[in-house]
Design an enzyme around this catalytic site. Structure first.
Site, PDB file in Angstrom:
ATOM      1  N   LYS A  85       0.800  -1.226   0.000  1.00 36.09           N
ATOM      2  CA  LYS A  85       0.000   0.000   0.000  1.00 36.09           C
ATOM      3  C   LYS A  85       0.835   1.280   0.000  1.00 36.09           C
ATOM      4  O   LYS A  85       0.535   2.220  -0.727  1.00 36.09           O
ATOM      5  CB  LYS A  85      -0.960  -0.006   1.189  1.00 36.09           C
ATOM      6  CG  LYS A  85      -2.060  -1.026   1.062  1.00 36.09           C
ATOM      7  CD  LYS A  85      -3.001  -0.952   2.237  1.00 36.09           C
ATOM      8  CE  LYS A  85      -4.166  -1.903   2.026  1.00 36.09           C
ATOM      9  NZ  LYS A  85      -5.251  -1.639   2.974  1.00 36.09           N
ATOM     10  N   ASP A 122     -11.315   2.959   1.554  1.00 41.72           N
ATOM     11  CA  ASP A 122     -12.033   2.409   2.715  1.00 41.72           C
ATOM     12  C   ASP A 122     -12.884   3.447   3.435  1.00 41.72           C
ATOM     13  O   ASP A 122     -14.062   3.225   3.702  1.00 41.72           O
ATOM     14  CB  ASP A 122     -11.054   1.782   3.710  1.00 41.72           C
ATOM     15  CG  ASP A 122     -10.395   0.525   3.190  1.00 41.72           C
ATOM     16  OD1 ASP A 122     -11.039  -0.210   2.415  1.00 41.72           O
ATOM     17  OD2 ASP A 122      -9.232   0.278   3.549  1.00 41.72           O
TER      18      ASP A 122
END
Length: 181
Positions: A85, A122
């Site tokens: 990430k 998210d």
């Protein structure tokens, strides 16, 4: 086979892949255990989208190679999990404001000009889901359990959507404080 696995098997039966089928993938290490391919493929099929989603194990340090492969193979998008990430955030052509603030990308989109855009989805996904259910975070006090990557993304989105107060409960006080910083 569990009833959930049987349900997914039935839902995916009849999946047709041909030369025009678009490919998307999740990359990470480990990633072979991921349910993302099943979930995404069921979604694509139910929406009549001619895409297929696969899991690709990519070792740490090989994020650039994965992005290069994405371009060469014509993949339409990537989901990104650990340990990539942070690396992906610095390797894509551009990043969304959330990904920039978090220095973390969990989704890579191929823009119309062919450039790769990194997103952190998210937090905004949670806020949008709550809004669809008639719940506004604006002016609210909210408790977040945990201080990992998804929690940091949620905290960022809550701050951008004028949440009044955010409390973080976590095993480590240091990580909880870092998540809201």
């Amino acid at each position: 086979m569990t009833s959930t696995q049987e349900s997914f098997k039935v839902a995916l039966s009849g999946l047709r892949i041909n030369s025009s089928t678009a490919i998307a993938a999740v990359i990470g290490d480990p990633v072979k255990h991921s349910l993302s391919p099943v979930i995404h493929n069921v979604g694509f099929k139910s929406l009549g989208i001619d895409w297929v989603y696969v899991a690709c194990e990519v070792k740490e340090g090989e994020a650039q190679a994965a992005l290069d492969a994405m371009k060469v193979l014509g993949l339409r998008g990537l989901s990104v999990t650990m340990p990539h990430k942070t690396a992906i955030a610095s390797l894509v052509d551009s990043v969304s404001p959330a990904a920039q603030a978090l220095h973390s990308v969990n989704t890579v989109e191929v823009a119309t000009d062919g450039s790769l855009v990194g997103h952190s989805t998210d937090g905004d996904g949670l806020v949008a889901s709550l809004k669809e259910q008639g719940v506004s975070v604006q002016g609210q006090a909210i408790l977040i359990l945990g201080a990992g990557g998804a929690a940091r993304s949620v905290i960022d989105a809550l701050q951008r959507h004028d949440c009044r107060e955010i409390f973080v409960a976590n095993r480590s006080l240091e990580h909880a404080q870092a998540a809201v910083a």
